[in-house]
Design an enzyme around this catalytic site. Structure first.
Site, mmCIF file in Angstrom:
data_model
loop_
_atom_site.group_PDB
_atom_site.id
_atom_site.type_symbol
_atom_site.label_atom_id
_atom_site.label_comp_id
_atom_site.label_asym_id
_atom_site.label_seq_id
_atom_site.Cartn_x
_atom_site.Cartn_y
_atom_site.Cartn_z
ATOM 1 N N ARG A 86 -2.844 -2.135 -3.125
ATOM 2 C CA ARG A 86 -3.998 -1.269 -2.885
ATOM 3 C C ARG A 86 -3.923 -0.112 -3.879
ATOM 4 O O ARG A 86 -2.901 0.571 -3.970
ATOM 5 C CB ARG A 86 -3.951 -0.707 -1.470
ATOM 6 C CG ARG A 86 -5.092 0.245 -1.250
ATOM 7 C CD ARG A 86 -4.903 1.050 -0.001
ATOM 8 N NE ARG A 86 -6.079 1.881 0.203
ATOM 9 C CZ ARG A 86 -6.062 2.992 0.906
ATOM 10 N NH1 ARG A 86 -4.952 3.413 1.460
ATOM 11 N NH2 ARG A 86 -7.152 3.698 1.055
ATOM 12 N N ASN A 134 0.871 -1.172 0.000
ATOM 13 C CA ASN A 134 0.000 0.000 0.000
ATOM 14 C C ASN A 134 0.912 1.228 0.000
ATOM 15 O O ASN A 134 1.414 1.645 1.035
ATOM 16 C CB ASN A 134 -0.882 -0.041 1.261
ATOM 17 C CG ASN A 134 -1.746 1.187 1.398
ATOM 18 O OD1 ASN A 134 -1.722 2.088 0.561
ATOM 19 N ND2 ASN A 134 -2.513 1.242 2.483
ATOM 20 N N GLU A 143 -8.141 -4.807 5.994
ATOM 21 C CA GLU A 143 -8.056 -4.528 4.559
ATOM 22 C C GLU A 143 -6.928 -5.322 3.906
ATOM 23 O O GLU A 143 -7.053 -5.776 2.768
ATOM 24 C CB GLU A 143 -7.852 -3.024 4.343
ATOM 25 C CG GLU A 143 -9.101 -2.238 4.676
ATOM 26 C CD GLU A 143 -8.873 -0.749 4.846
ATOM 27 O OE1 GLU A 143 -8.420 -0.348 5.942
ATOM 28 O OE2 GLU A 143 -9.130 0.004 3.909
ATOM 29 N N ARG A 178 -10.565 16.181 7.824
ATOM 30 C CA ARG A 178 -11.407 16.558 6.674
ATOM 31 C C ARG A 178 -12.792 17.008 7.145
ATOM 32 O O ARG A 178 -13.338 16.414 8.076
ATOM 33 C CB ARG A 178 -11.564 15.372 5.719
ATOM 34 C CG ARG A 178 -10.306 15.091 4.919
ATOM 35 C CD ARG A 178 -10.471 13.838 4.085
ATOM 36 N NE ARG A 178 -9.409 12.898 4.376
ATOM 37 C CZ ARG A 178 -9.472 11.593 4.145
ATOM 38 N NH1 ARG A 178 -10.527 11.060 3.610
ATOM 39 N NH2 ARG A 178 -8.446 10.820 4.444
ATOM 40 N N HIS A 211 -12.828 3.249 0.783
ATOM 41 C CA HIS A 211 -12.807 2.249 1.864
ATOM 42 C C HIS A 211 -13.565 0.990 1.438
ATOM 43 O O HIS A 211 -14.060 0.239 2.289
ATOM 44 C CB HIS A 211 -13.495 2.778 3.148
ATOM 45 C CG HIS A 211 -12.765 3.872 3.853
ATOM 46 N ND1 HIS A 211 -13.417 4.952 4.409
ATOM 47 C CD2 HIS A 211 -11.462 4.060 4.101
ATOM 48 C CE1 HIS A 211 -12.542 5.761 4.978
ATOM 49 N NE2 HIS A 211 -11.333 5.242 4.799
#
Ligand code: ADP
Length: 401
Positions: free
Chosen positions: A85, A7, A379, A235, A174
Site C-alpha cells: 500500500r 502496509n 483493501e 481530523r 481511500h
C-alpha cells in the site's frame, strides 16, 4: 496465487497473506508501536491469535520477524508476489504498478505531498525487496483510483500556477476501498456494470466519500491531503482556511502547531472532548453526554451534506454505499445520515438497517426509496488482486517473449 500484502505506517506495519483466487486470508497481523519499548507483533493464523514482544524493534527488525514467521509457517515458498500500500502517488500513478527503481524515484518525488505516509511506505518496500529479492513487488496507491476525476472536481480555485508549479490539487484517498466497494456494489446490488452511479462512503477513523460513475471516480471529499472533506475521528475535515491564520495569531503559535491540532485534536475528539471512537461516543451519548451527542450529529450532518455533493457530481444515484468501521457497524449513524437525505427520497428500513453490518451486507432502505446499502470493505484483498494480476501479466509476457 498467494500474495503478501504490506502496509507500512510511521510506527506500524500491517501484513497479510491472501489467496487471491479464493480471497482467503491465510495469515494476518500487525507489528505496532515500533521503536518503543513495548513494540509488539500480533498475528492470526488458522483461527488462532498470537502475540510476541519485540522490545524497541524498528520496521527493519519487525519485518524480519514477519519473514521468519512466514518461514516457520511454511508460507515463504508459496508466495508469488508482494503488494505494497502506498498512500500518495500524486498525479504520477493512475493504477497499480510493478515496483522498479523508476517507480521508487517517483514515489520519492511525492514525499512533499505525503510527508507522513510515503517515507514509511518506501521503507517497507526497501526492506521487502531485501527480504524477498526474487519476488515481484507491486505498488498499489490510495490516490490512483481518483485520477479519473475531471478538472472541475480536482482543481481548487486558487492561483492556477499553484497547480502548475506546486501540484496543488485534489488527489483523494481511500481509493483502494472506494474501488473495491463500488465493484462489489455493482455485483451484489445488481447494478449495470456499464452504467452506474454510486456514492461510496468510507467511514472509519479517516473518512471520505466518492462519486463513482461506471467504475470511475468522478469526485471525492479528501483533497491534497487526507485532512480535507468530512468530519473524522481526530481530523477537522474542510474548514474555513482563515481559521489557520486566526488561530496562529490567537495562540501565538506556528502554522505547523495549528495543523497538528486540525489533524490530531479535532473531529469527533475535538467536539466531544472525550474520544475519537464512535463506539465510545455512542455509549456516552446514551448516558447523556451532551458533547458526545453533538459530535455524532456534526459527523452525520457533514457526511450527509458530502453525500449530496457527490450526487450533484453524478447527476443521479443508484446506490449510497456505507463501508469502514463506522459505515459497517454504527447502525444509528447510518440511520441518521439516511434520514438527513430524506429530501432526496431516501427512506430507511429500520429493521433491515439494524440487522445489517459486516456479516450481513446489502440494502438498508425501503424498496420504494433510492438504495442505500452496507458493503464491507477489504483493501487488503484489493491489493492482493492487483498484485496477482500484475504478476500473471508479467509471467504471460515473459512466456510470450
Ligand atoms: P481505520 O480507519 O483506522 O481502519 P476502522 O475502519 O476500523 O478504522 O473504523 C474505526 C471506527 O469504527 C471507530 O470510530 C470505531 O468506534 C468504529 N466502530 C467499529 N465498530 C463499531 C460498532 N460496533 N459500532 C459503532 N462504531 C464502531
Amino acid at each position: 496465487m498467494n500474495i503478501l500484502v504490506l502496509n507500512c505506517g510511521s510506527s506500524s506495519a500491517k501484513f497479510a497473506v491472501i489467496d487471491s483466487s479464493s480471497g482467503e486470508e491465510l495469515l494476518s497481523g500487525i507489528a505496532q508501536r515500533l521503536g518503543s519499548p513495548n513494540a509488539s507483533l500480533d498475528w492470526k493464523h488458522a483461527g488462532q491469535k498470537h502475540s510476541k514482544v519485540l522490545h524497541h524493534a524498528e520496521h527493519d527488525a519487525a519485518l524480519r520477524e514477519v519473514g521468519e514467521l512466514l518461514d516457520e509457517l511454511g508460507l515463504v515458498d508459496k508466495i508469488a508476489g508482494v503488494g505494497h500500500r502506498v498512500v500518495h502517488g500524486g498525479a504520477r500513478f493512475s493504477g497499480s504498478i510493478p515496483i522498479t527503481p523508476e517507480v521508487i524515484a517517483k514515489i520519492r518525488e511525492c514525499i512533499p505531498l505525503g510527508p507522513l505516509h510515503n517515507p514509511p511506505n518506501l521503507l517497507g518496500i526497501a526492506i521487502a525487496q531485501e527480504l524477498f529479492p526474487t519476488l515481484p513487488q507491486v505498488a498499489v496507491f490510495d490516490t490512483a483510483f481518483h485520477q479519473t476525476m475531471p478538472p472541475r472536481a480536482y482543481l481548487y480555485a486558487v492561483p492556477y500556477e499553484w497547480f502548475e508549479k506546486y501540484e496543488v490539487r485534489r488527489y483523494g484517498f481511500h481509493g483502494t476501498s472506494h474501488r473495491y466497494v463500488s465493484q462489489q456494489a455493482v455485483k451484489q446490488l445488481g447494478l449495470d456494470p456499464d452504467d452506474h452511479a454510486i456514492v461510496t462512503a468510507h467511514l472509519g477513523n479517516g473518512c471520505s466519500l466518492a462519486a463513482v460513475r461506471d467504475g470511475e471516480s468522478q469526485d471525492t471529499t479528501m483533497g491534497l491531503t487526507p485532512l480535507d472533506g468530512v468530519v473524522m475521528g481526530t481530523r477537522s475535515g474542510s474548514i474555513d482556511p482563515s481559521i489557520i491564520a486566526h488561530m496562529k495569531k490567537a495562540l501565538g503559535c506556528s502554522a505547523d502547531q495549528v495543523m497538528d491540532a486540525l489533524n490530531k485534536r479535532s473531529g469527533l475528539l475535538g467536539i466531544s472532548g472525550l474520544s475519537n471512537d464512535m463506539r465510545t461516543l455512542q455509549e456516552a451519548a446514551e448516558q447523556g453526554h451532551v458533547r458526545a451527542a453533538l459530535a455524532i450529529e456534526l459527523f452525520c450532518y457533514s457526511v450527509a451534506k458530502a453525500a449530496a455533493k457527490m450526487m450533484v457530481s453524478l447527476g443521479r444515484v443508484d446506490a449510497l454505499v456505507f463501508t469502514g468501521g463506522i459505515g459497517e457497524n454504527a447502525v444509528q449513524v447510518r440511520a441518521r445520515i439516511v434520514d438527513l437525505l430524506g429530501f432526496a427520497g431516501f427512506a430507511l428500513d429500520p429493521h433491515v438497517n439494524a440487522t445489517h453490518g459486516r456479516a450481513q451486507r446489502g440494502r438498508i432502505t425501503r424498496t420504494t426509496s433510492p438504495m442505500a446499502a452496507v458493503i464491507p470493505t477489504n483493501e487488503e484483498l484489493m491489493i492482493a488482486l492487483d498484485t496477482a494480476e500484475s504478476v500473471s501479466s508479467a509471467e504471460k509476457s515473459t512466456a510470450a517473449a
